[in-house]
Design a protein around this motif. Structure first.
Motif, PDB file in Angstrom:
ATOM      1  N   SER A 171       0.826  -1.202   0.000  1.00 47.20           N
ATOM      2  CA  SER A 171       0.000   0.000   0.000  1.00 47.20           C
ATOM      3  C   SER A 171       0.865   1.258   0.000  1.00 47.20           C
ATOM      4  O   SER A 171       0.582   2.224  -0.724  1.00 47.20           O
ATOM      5  CB  SER A 171      -0.925   0.009   1.224  1.00 47.20           C
ATOM      6  OG  SER A 171      -1.802  -1.099   1.211  1.00 47.20           O
ATOM      7  N   MET A 172       1.929   1.254   0.813  1.00 53.01           N
ATOM      8  CA  MET A 172       2.797   2.423   0.891  1.00 53.01           C
ATOM      9  C   MET A 172       3.504   2.678  -0.438  1.00 53.01           C
ATOM     10  O   MET A 172       3.567   3.811  -0.915  1.00 53.01           O
ATOM     11  CB  MET A 172       3.838   2.243   2.009  1.00 53.01           C
ATOM     12  CG  MET A 172       4.767   3.447   2.157  1.00 53.01           C
ATOM     13  SD  MET A 172       5.782   3.393   3.652  1.00 53.01           S
ATOM     14  CE  MET A 172       6.792   1.943   3.330  1.00 53.01           C
ATOM     15  N   TYR A 173       4.001   1.619  -1.049  1.00 52.18           N
ATOM     16  CA  TYR A 173       4.702   1.767  -2.328  1.00 52.18           C
ATOM     17  C   TYR A 173       3.746   2.279  -3.402  1.00 52.18           C
ATOM     18  O   TYR A 173       4.085   3.180  -4.184  1.00 52.18           O
ATOM     19  CB  TYR A 173       5.307   0.427  -2.748  1.00 52.18           C
ATOM     20  CG  TYR A 173       6.220   0.555  -3.944  1.00 52.18           C
ATOM     21  CD1 TYR A 173       7.584   0.743  -3.764  1.00 52.18           C
ATOM     22  CD2 TYR A 173       5.730   0.516  -5.241  1.00 52.18           C
ATOM     23  CE1 TYR A 173       8.436   0.875  -4.857  1.00 52.18           C
ATOM     24  CE2 TYR A 173       6.561   0.644  -6.335  1.00 52.18           C
ATOM     25  CZ  TYR A 173       7.913   0.817  -6.130  1.00 52.18           C
ATOM     26  OH  TYR A 173       8.740   0.954  -7.216  1.00 52.18           O
ATOM     27  N   LYS A 174       2.535   1.728  -3.430  1.00 52.19           N
ATOM     28  CA  LYS A 174       1.533   2.168  -4.396  1.00 52.19           C
ATOM     29  C   LYS A 174       1.173   3.636  -4.154  1.00 52.19           C
ATOM     30  O   LYS A 174       1.004   4.424  -5.106  1.00 52.19           O
ATOM     31  CB  LYS A 174       0.280   1.301  -4.283  1.00 52.19           C
ATOM     32  CG  LYS A 174      -0.844   1.685  -5.256  1.00 52.19           C
ATOM     33  CD  LYS A 174      -0.454   1.442  -6.694  1.00 52.19           C
ATOM     34  CE  LYS A 174      -1.628   1.695  -7.625  1.00 52.19           C
ATOM     35  NZ  LYS A 174      -1.273   1.492  -9.041  1.00 52.19           N
ATOM     36  N   PHE A 198       0.328  -1.160   9.111  1.00 47.00           N
ATOM     37  CA  PHE A 198       1.565  -0.999   9.872  1.00 47.00           C
ATOM     38  C   PHE A 198       1.246  -1.020  11.360  1.00 47.00           C
ATOM     39  O   PHE A 198       2.034  -1.512  12.174  1.00 47.00           O
ATOM     40  CB  PHE A 198       2.287   0.295   9.491  1.00 47.00           C
ATOM     41  CG  PHE A 198       3.255   0.131   8.349  1.00 47.00           C
ATOM     42  CD1 PHE A 198       4.147  -0.929   8.318  1.00 47.00           C
ATOM     43  CD2 PHE A 198       3.276   1.043   7.305  1.00 47.00           C
ATOM     44  CE1 PHE A 198       5.049  -1.086   7.269  1.00 47.00           C
ATOM     45  CE2 PHE A 198       4.171   0.895   6.251  1.00 47.00           C
ATOM     46  CZ  PHE A 198       5.059  -0.177   6.232  1.00 47.00           C
ATOM     47  N   GLY A 199       0.081  -0.470  11.729  1.00 50.58           N
ATOM     48  CA  GLY A 199      -0.350  -0.546  13.118  1.00 50.58           C
ATOM     49  C   GLY A 199      -0.588  -1.977  13.560  1.00 50.58           C
ATOM     50  O   GLY A 199      -0.124  -2.398  14.625  1.00 50.58           O
ATOM     51  N   PHE A 200      -1.290  -2.748  12.738  1.00 48.10           N
ATOM     52  CA  PHE A 200      -1.528  -4.161  13.051  1.00 48.10           C
ATOM     53  C   PHE A 200      -0.216  -4.947  13.107  1.00 48.10           C
ATOM     54  O   PHE A 200      -0.055  -5.862  13.916  1.00 48.10           O
ATOM     55  CB  PHE A 200      -2.454  -4.787  12.002  1.00 48.10           C
ATOM     56  CG  PHE A 200      -3.835  -4.200  11.976  1.00 48.10           C
ATOM     57  CD1 PHE A 200      -4.371  -3.587  13.103  1.00 48.10           C
ATOM     58  CD2 PHE A 200      -4.617  -4.257  10.833  1.00 48.10           C
ATOM     59  CE1 PHE A 200      -5.649  -3.046  13.098  1.00 48.10           C
ATOM     60  CE2 PHE A 200      -5.897  -3.710  10.798  1.00 48.10           C
ATOM     61  CZ  PHE A 200      -6.407  -3.100  11.933  1.00 48.10           C
ATOM     62  N   ALA A 212       3.637   9.830   3.530  1.00 50.53           N
ATOM     63  CA  ALA A 212       4.500   9.879   4.705  1.00 50.53           C
ATOM     64  C   ALA A 212       3.696  10.215   5.956  1.00 50.53           C
ATOM     65  O   ALA A 212       3.936   9.679   7.037  1.00 50.53           O
ATOM     66  CB  ALA A 212       5.609  10.908   4.499  1.00 50.53           C
ATOM     67  N   LEU A 213       2.713  11.119   5.821  1.00 56.09           N
ATOM     68  CA  LEU A 213       1.869  11.477   6.950  1.00 56.09           C
ATOM     69  C   LEU A 213       1.141  10.261   7.504  1.00 56.09           C
ATOM     70  O   LEU A 213       1.191   9.973   8.698  1.00 56.09           O
ATOM     71  CB  LEU A 213       0.855  12.546   6.534  1.00 56.09           C
ATOM     72  CG  LEU A 213      -0.247  12.864   7.560  1.00 56.09           C
ATOM     73  CD1 LEU A 213       0.370  13.451   8.823  1.00 56.09           C
ATOM     74  CD2 LEU A 213      -1.276  13.811   6.978  1.00 56.09           C
ATOM     75  N   PHE A 214       0.474   9.515   6.635  1.00 56.71           N
ATOM     76  CA  PHE A 214      -0.278   8.344   7.089  1.00 56.71           C
ATOM     77  C   PHE A 214       0.636   7.233   7.591  1.00 56.71           C
ATOM     78  O   PHE A 214       0.263   6.478   8.490  1.00 56.71           O
ATOM     79  CB  PHE A 214      -1.195   7.841   5.979  1.00 56.71           C
ATOM     80  CG  PHE A 214      -2.457   8.638   5.844  1.00 56.71           C
ATOM     81  CD1 PHE A 214      -3.524   8.428   6.700  1.00 56.71           C
ATOM     82  CD2 PHE A 214      -2.579   9.623   4.875  1.00 56.71           C
ATOM     83  CE1 PHE A 214      -4.687   9.179   6.598  1.00 56.71           C
ATOM     84  CE2 PHE A 214      -3.737  10.374   4.760  1.00 56.71           C
ATOM     85  CZ  PHE A 214      -4.795  10.162   5.627  1.00 56.71           C
ATOM     86  N   SER A 215       1.838   7.123   6.998  1.00 64.02           N
ATOM     87  CA  SER A 215       2.775   6.109   7.481  1.00 64.02           C
ATOM     88  C   SER A 215       3.297   6.470   8.863  1.00 64.02           C
ATOM     89  O   SER A 215       3.908   5.637   9.543  1.00 64.02           O
ATOM     90  CB  SER A 215       3.945   5.950   6.502  1.00 64.02           C
ATOM     91  OG  SER A 215       4.754   7.121   6.477  1.00 64.02           O
ATOM     92  N   GLY A 216       3.047   7.713   9.303  1.00 72.43           N
ATOM     93  CA  GLY A 216       3.447   8.118  10.634  1.00 72.43           C
ATOM     94  C   GLY A 216       2.346   8.023  11.679  1.00 72.43           C
ATOM     95  O   GLY A 216       2.575   8.306  12.853  1.00 72.43           O
ATOM     96  N   TRP A 257      -4.520   4.572  -0.155  1.00 70.67           N
ATOM     97  CA  TRP A 257      -3.321   3.765   0.095  1.00 70.67           C
ATOM     98  C   TRP A 257      -2.649   4.204   1.392  1.00 70.67           C
ATOM     99  O   TRP A 257      -2.081   3.381   2.114  1.00 70.67           O
ATOM    100  CB  TRP A 257      -2.358   3.869  -1.084  1.00 70.67           C
ATOM    101  CG  TRP A 257      -2.970   3.392  -2.370  1.00 70.67           C
ATOM    102  CD1 TRP A 257      -3.311   4.149  -3.460  1.00 70.67           C
ATOM    103  CD2 TRP A 257      -3.345   2.046  -2.688  1.00 70.67           C
ATOM    104  NE1 TRP A 257      -3.865   3.354  -4.438  1.00 70.67           N
ATOM    105  CE2 TRP A 257      -3.897   2.058  -3.991  1.00 70.67           C
ATOM    106  CE3 TRP A 257      -3.259   0.825  -2.006  1.00 70.67           C
ATOM    107  CZ2 TRP A 257      -4.366   0.909  -4.619  1.00 70.67           C
ATOM    108  CZ3 TRP A 257      -3.733  -0.320  -2.622  1.00 70.67           C
ATOM    109  CH2 TRP A 257      -4.279  -0.275  -3.913  1.00 70.67           C
ATOM    110  N   GLY A 258      -2.741   5.496   1.699  1.00 73.90           N
ATOM    111  CA  GLY A 258      -2.192   5.987   2.954  1.00 73.90           C
ATOM    112  C   GLY A 258      -2.931   5.430   4.156  1.00 73.90           C
ATOM    113  O   GLY A 258      -2.319   5.056   5.156  1.00 73.90           O
ATOM    114  N   ILE A 259      -4.255   5.348   4.052  1.00 68.84           N
ATOM    115  CA  ILE A 259      -5.060   4.806   5.155  1.00 68.84           C
ATOM    116  C   ILE A 259      -4.749   3.324   5.378  1.00 68.84           C
ATOM    117  O   ILE A 259      -4.599   2.865   6.518  1.00 68.84           O
ATOM    118  CB  ILE A 259      -6.559   5.016   4.870  1.00 68.84           C
ATOM    119  CG1 ILE A 259      -6.895   6.516   4.898  1.00 68.84           C
ATOM    120  CG2 ILE A 259      -7.416   4.260   5.885  1.00 68.84           C
ATOM    121  CD1 ILE A 259      -8.309   6.844   4.476  1.00 68.84           C
TER     122      ILE A 259
END
Length: 306
Positions: A76-79, A154-156, A90-94, A146-148
């Protein structure tokens, strides 16, 4: 000591995010690249465990769950980096710490102290401020889905890492299972996409379309073509930053508070934001600069109170 492990993990994941963003702008097979990332992780984990001989236990099977969640999050992050703005993804990955704190409370009853809770929200406030002023507008939210997904999985994944340490899993056996699972999943994904691309290519050739003209724009900024061998090899290089971060993250979760460790590791977003500013020339607003300062303050509060 767990604090320094968490910071080291954040640095490694920040480098990973930068490499993902850079690579996503090249004419490259995403699934093959990520297959290389997970093959690299599997080999490094196996070889390292042959040397240090960490014992295997039933807790290592949680690595399969970590690998599954990591597979979804990384894809998802790469997409997201490929179709959206780097700073949005980057915001959502944080933001996975939001997910982690809620789940950790439900599963294990983890409650943060007053200072920890204060620092946690300072860090999250900084992460939100970084791009809230510009990127959270309807006409700039391309790739937000994709950010969501990146945030959730990543949380899971972090929660599963913590559960593996609770179950007594050693770092390298759990990582071996994680990366082996990811290798299988990305391998299957690559085979499926590879077959689809060949069917599409055959259709184009049958319609007498100019294949060379179609591929020309994709190679304008690349001296060397992204062959299967080169893509897989580059993925294995990128994978070094990924497994390095995981090697730091597991002991951080083992000895630290789940939500706090997740919040610190999520600071990798700062490196990606700085990269987006200095290399990609994305302008930083006053609010974004304030957000970076606030996140640093939050980290300092965590350090002083841990």
């Amino acid at each position: 000591m767990w604090f320094f492990f968490a910071v080291a993990a954040a640095i490694c994941f920040g480098i990973r995010g930068i490499l993902y963003q850079w690579t996503s702008q090249r004419p490259i097979d995403r699934n093959l690249l990520l297959l290389g990332v997970y093959i690299s992780g599997t080999l490094i984990a196996l070889i390292s465990n042959v040397i240090v001989q960490q014992p295997w236990s039933n807790g290592a099977w949680y690595g399969v769950l970590i690998g599954l969640f990591s597979f979804i999050a990384n894809a998802s992050m790469y997409k997201g980096y490929a179709v959206g703005k780097a700073s949005i993804i980057a915001l959502f990955s944080g933001l996975p710490p939001l997910v982690v704190v809620i789940v950790a409370y439900i599963l294990w009853g983890e409650v943060l102290s007053t200072w920890q809770l204060t620092a946690f929200f300072i860090v999250l406030l900084g992460l939100i401020l970084i791009k809230y002023s510009q990127d959270l507008k309807l006409n700039q939210l391309r790739g937000i889905q994709w950010g969501i997904l990146t945030m959730l999985f990543f949380g899971f994944s972090d929660v599963s890492v913590k559960q593996s340490t609770i179950a007594g899993a050693e770092t390298l056996p759990a990582l071996t299972m994680m990366y082996a699972t990811g290798t299988v999943l990305f391998g299957v994904s690559w085979i499926v996409s590879y077959r689809k691309s060949h069917v599409k290519k055959s259709t184009v050739e049958e319609n007498n379309q100019n294949v060379e003209e179609l591929s020309k724009p994709r190679q304008q900024n690349n001296i060397l073509p992204w062959t299967l061998k080169r893509t897989l090899g580059w993925g294995m290089i990128v994978g070094i930053s990924n497994i390095a971060g995981m090697m730091f993250l597991l002991p951080a979760f083992r000895y630290g508070v789940t939500g706090i460790v997740s919040a610190i590791s999520a600071m990798s977003v700062a490196l990606v934001i700085l990269y987006a500013h200095f290399y990609l020339k994305e302008n930083l607003s006053k609010r974004e600069i304030t957000g970076l300062i606030v996140t640093v303050v939050g980290i300092l509060v965590l350090r002083l109170t841990s």
